[in-house]
Design an enzyme around this catalytic site. Structure first.
Site, mmCIF file in Angstrom:
data_model
loop_
_atom_site.group_PDB
_atom_site.id
_atom_site.type_symbol
_atom_site.label_atom_id
_atom_site.label_comp_id
_atom_site.label_asym_id
_atom_site.label_seq_id
_atom_site.Cartn_x
_atom_site.Cartn_y
_atom_site.Cartn_z
ATOM 1 N N THR A 285 -6.123 1.209 7.505
ATOM 2 C CA THR A 285 -7.355 1.433 6.738
ATOM 3 C C THR A 285 -8.581 1.144 7.603
ATOM 4 O O THR A 285 -8.785 0.012 8.036
ATOM 5 C CB THR A 285 -7.369 0.518 5.488
ATOM 6 O OG1 THR A 285 -6.077 0.551 4.903
ATOM 7 C CG2 THR A 285 -8.390 0.989 4.488
ATOM 8 N N HIS B 97 0.852 -1.195 0.000
ATOM 9 C CA HIS B 97 0.000 0.000 0.000
ATOM 10 C C HIS B 97 0.887 1.245 0.000
ATOM 11 O O HIS B 97 1.561 1.529 0.985
ATOM 12 C CB HIS B 97 -0.883 -0.038 1.262
ATOM 13 C CG HIS B 97 -1.878 1.072 1.354
ATOM 14 N ND1 HIS B 97 -2.789 1.157 2.386
ATOM 15 C CD2 HIS B 97 -2.129 2.143 0.558
ATOM 16 C CE1 HIS B 97 -3.546 2.226 2.219
ATOM 17 N NE2 HIS B 97 -3.158 2.845 1.122
ATOM 18 N N HIS C 49 -7.628 -7.997 6.223
ATOM 19 C CA HIS C 49 -7.436 -6.991 7.276
ATOM 20 C C HIS C 49 -7.556 -7.611 8.656
ATOM 21 O O HIS C 49 -8.604 -8.135 9.018
ATOM 22 C CB HIS C 49 -8.397 -5.802 7.166
ATOM 23 C CG HIS C 49 -7.777 -4.550 7.727
ATOM 24 N ND1 HIS C 49 -7.689 -4.315 9.079
ATOM 25 C CD2 HIS C 49 -7.164 -3.506 7.130
ATOM 26 C CE1 HIS C 49 -7.072 -3.172 9.278
ATOM 27 N NE2 HIS C 49 -6.732 -2.658 8.114
ATOM 28 N N ARG D 187 0.898 4.692 0.521
ATOM 29 C CA ARG D 187 -0.011 5.714 1.066
ATOM 30 C C ARG D 187 0.424 7.102 0.621
ATOM 31 O O ARG D 187 1.603 7.332 0.332
ATOM 32 C CB ARG D 187 -0.022 5.646 2.604
ATOM 33 C CG ARG D 187 -0.642 4.367 3.149
ATOM 34 C CD ARG D 187 -0.721 4.431 4.660
ATOM 35 N NE ARG D 187 -1.758 5.339 5.087
ATOM 36 C CZ ARG D 187 -2.961 4.970 5.547
ATOM 37 N NH1 ARG D 187 -3.262 3.689 5.658
ATOM 38 N NH2 ARG D 187 -3.839 5.864 5.897
ATOM 39 N N GLU E 57 -12.612 -6.818 -2.267
ATOM 40 C CA GLU E 57 -11.987 -7.388 -1.071
ATOM 41 C C GLU E 57 -12.849 -6.962 0.108
ATOM 42 O O GLU E 57 -13.038 -5.766 0.340
ATOM 43 C CB GLU E 57 -10.545 -6.881 -0.914
ATOM 44 C CG GLU E 57 -9.886 -7.514 0.303
ATOM 45 C CD GLU E 57 -8.381 -7.239 0.392
ATOM 46 O OE1 GLU E 57 -7.715 -7.133 -0.654
ATOM 47 O OE2 GLU E 57 -7.896 -7.126 1.528
ATOM 48 N N ARG F 296 4.116 6.600 4.606
ATOM 49 C CA ARG F 296 4.564 6.246 5.956
ATOM 50 C C ARG F 296 5.220 4.866 6.013
ATOM 51 O O ARG F 296 5.957 4.577 6.936
ATOM 52 C CB ARG F 296 3.417 6.329 6.954
ATOM 53 C CG ARG F 296 2.403 5.237 6.781
ATOM 54 C CD ARG F 296 1.393 5.241 7.901
ATOM 55 N NE ARG F 296 0.449 6.330 7.772
ATOM 56 C CZ ARG F 296 -0.779 6.287 8.304
ATOM 57 N NH1 ARG F 296 -1.158 5.239 8.988
ATOM 58 N NH2 ARG F 296 -1.604 7.288 8.142
ATOM 59 N N GLY G 22 -1.004 -9.115 6.395
ATOM 60 C CA GLY G 22 0.293 -8.473 6.573
ATOM 61 C C GLY G 22 0.752 -8.315 7.995
ATOM 62 O O GLY G 22 1.723 -8.929 8.434
#
Ligand code: PXP
Length: 249
Positions: free
Chosen positions: A107, A49, A196, A51, A157, A55, A218
């Site tokens: 997220t 990701h 997630h 962002r 997703e 970050r 992750g």
């Protein structure tokens, strides 16, 4: 009798290898090395990701992943012109559009695909026209799933964050909502992914949902890697997923 289901793909999200690297501002640990280990440990894809605030993953990581990866890259991105431009430059296998707020730690919640139709429609079209498989990260909600179809996204997703945070009967109710969402994906012709917050403790019931084709995981894997190494963490996750799926090793 166990019914054999279609094998489930595992996408390993390497964002938090970059989080640790960025804590010191140097080059180590290298997310590309993590991606190579994930690949060798049986990951079917790598998720990263980029962002807006960079970050964790930075632009050079995406350059490196596109150069070196042999398995598909799932590029998680906010629905912004900058990110669409980066996706079109690299043409990863897949792009998962996620909601992004600068102040959030991760997220939070799904994309409002229904409410942002006019904003998302041209982006989904441009990404798809470039041969990128577009996915929308949404809640398991009928209105959002129908919006994904209207937007022309082939994949969704479904957000498992709430399911992972809850316990007991509340968690079972959230699992039922995800199962219903996955079944609706089947009816609507959407490929169903989930992700997630998943860990060894809660992945099996999700992996057992027949319509689910891919899980993206992750944070737990990178954390577990501290204790058992990344390869061991991924292999164990794969084993639990396969067992839940009725796939023998
Ligand atoms: N899928 C999406 C769309 C995400 O935004 C994230 C977090 O970046 C994940 C999967 C992976 O979540 P986790 O790191 O909690 O396993």
């Amino acid at each position: 009798m166990t019914v054999k289901l279609v094998p489930l793909r595992l996408g390993v999200n390497i964002d938090h290898v970059a989080t640790v690297r960025n804590a010191r501002g140097g080059k180590l640990p290298d997310p590309l090395r993590a991606a190579a280990i994930a690949q060798a440990a049986g990951a079917d894809g790598i998720t990263a990701h980029l962002r807006e605030d960079r970050r964790h993953i930075v632009d050079a990581d995406i350059d490196g992943l596109m150069r070196e990866l042999k398995i598909p890259l799932n590029f998680e991105m906010a629905a912004t012109p900058e990110m669409v431009g980066i996706a079109l430059k690299h043409r990863p296998h897949a792009a998962c559009i996620v909601p992004e707020k600068r102040e959030e730690r991760t997220t939070e919640g799904g994309l409002d695909a229904a409410g942002q139709h006019n904003h998302l429609k041209p982006m989904v079209a441009r990404l798809s026209d470039a041969g990128i498989r577009v996915s929308l990260f949404i809640e398991a909600d009928e209105r959002q799933l129908e919006a994904a179809v209207t937007l022309g996204a082939p994949v969704v997703e479904l957000h498992t964050g709430r399911y992972c945070e809850l316990e007991g009967a509340a968690q079972q109710a959230e699992l039922a909502r995800l199962q219903k969402g996955a079944a609706l994906c089947g009816k609507l012709g959407l490929e169903c992914h989930m992700g997630h917050g998943l860990s060894y403790a809660d992945v099996a019931p999700i992996a057992a949902i027949p319509e689910v084709r891919e899980l993206n995981i992750g944070h737990f894997l990178v954390g577990e890697a501290i204790f058992v190494g990344l390869e061991g963490a991924i292999r164990e996750m794969r084993r639990i997923m396969d067992q839940a799926r009725g796939v023998s090793a």
